[in-house]
Design an enzyme around this catalytic site. Sequence first.
Site, PDB file in Angstrom:
ATOM      1  N   HIS A  61       0.752  -1.233   0.001  1.00  0.00           N
ATOM      2  CA  HIS A  61      -0.036   0.012  -0.073  1.00  0.00           C
ATOM      3  C   HIS A  61       0.866   1.242   0.212  1.00  0.00           C
ATOM      4  O   HIS A  61       1.882   1.254   0.487  1.00  0.00           O
ATOM      5  CB  HIS A  61      -0.956  -0.201   1.167  1.00  0.00           C
ATOM      6  N   LYS A  71       6.163   6.119   7.787  1.00  0.00           N
ATOM      7  CA  LYS A  71       5.650   5.174   9.042  1.00  0.00           C
ATOM      8  C   LYS A  71       6.787   4.702   9.629  1.00  0.00           C
ATOM      9  O   LYS A  71       7.890   4.369   9.418  1.00  0.00           O
ATOM     10  CB  LYS A  71       4.901   4.080   8.014  1.00  0.00           C
ATOM     11  N   TYR A 131       1.528   1.198  13.813  1.00  0.00           N
ATOM     12  CA  TYR A 131       2.510   2.322  13.129  1.00  0.00           C
ATOM     13  C   TYR A 131       2.098   3.524  13.288  1.00  0.00           C
ATOM     14  O   TYR A 131       0.911   3.996  13.404  1.00  0.00           O
ATOM     15  CB  TYR A 131       2.693   1.525  11.675  1.00  0.00           C
ATOM     16  N   ASP A 170      -6.291  -5.951  -2.244  1.00  0.00           N
ATOM     17  CA  ASP A 170      -5.011  -6.373  -2.523  1.00  0.00           C
ATOM     18  C   ASP A 170      -4.879  -7.478  -3.654  1.00  0.00           C
ATOM     19  O   ASP A 170      -3.873  -7.439  -4.554  1.00  0.00           O
ATOM     20  CB  ASP A 170      -4.225  -6.977  -1.318  1.00  0.00           C
TER      21      ASP A 170
END
Length: 185
Positions: A61, A71, A131, A170
């Site tokens: 992603h 991140k 995250y 996905d």
Amino acid sequence: MTYIETPIPGVWIIEPKVLTDARGYFMEAFKQKEFEEHIGKIQFIQENESRSAKGVLRGLHYQLAPYSQAKLVRVIQGCVLDVAVDLRQGSPTFGQHVAVELSSENKRQLFIPRGFAHGFHVMSETAIFTYKVDNPYMPTHEGGIRYDDPAIHIDWGITDSQSILLSEKDSQAPLLNEAKLNFIY
């Protein structure tokens, strides 16, 4: 903490100093000043957490600019193979990836700068993954790349492709050469 730059500049492995005794352990998971001294200035604005079962593969992603995200990721419980793919056009490492095992045992963290796709594969029975991000999620600017894109050639450590649990989104993600990108090196 120990900061280890990976073969792709800008992607860092962070190993905290873990103090253990009969009671358990203690560690500092994040120190703003120390982080900025090693990696650079960043302001995380949100922290997310997910729980996934064995075989779940989330990713790859990314969010397009101006909503791209840096991140800082880690595993609180379990074990994952975490992957960052360079999507910055003009980068000498464009299309290359870094794969790092993150677990509750090794307590490693991975910093992924803006301009990268990110994903992970759960190798334990379950994994709790957290995250920090420096930009809000914007559904209109999200993108993805197939986890099994032969141009990227990620070894996810998967021996049985039937055991992979993917979201519909996905499983239908485009290949790298078909993906919409706007990241400049």
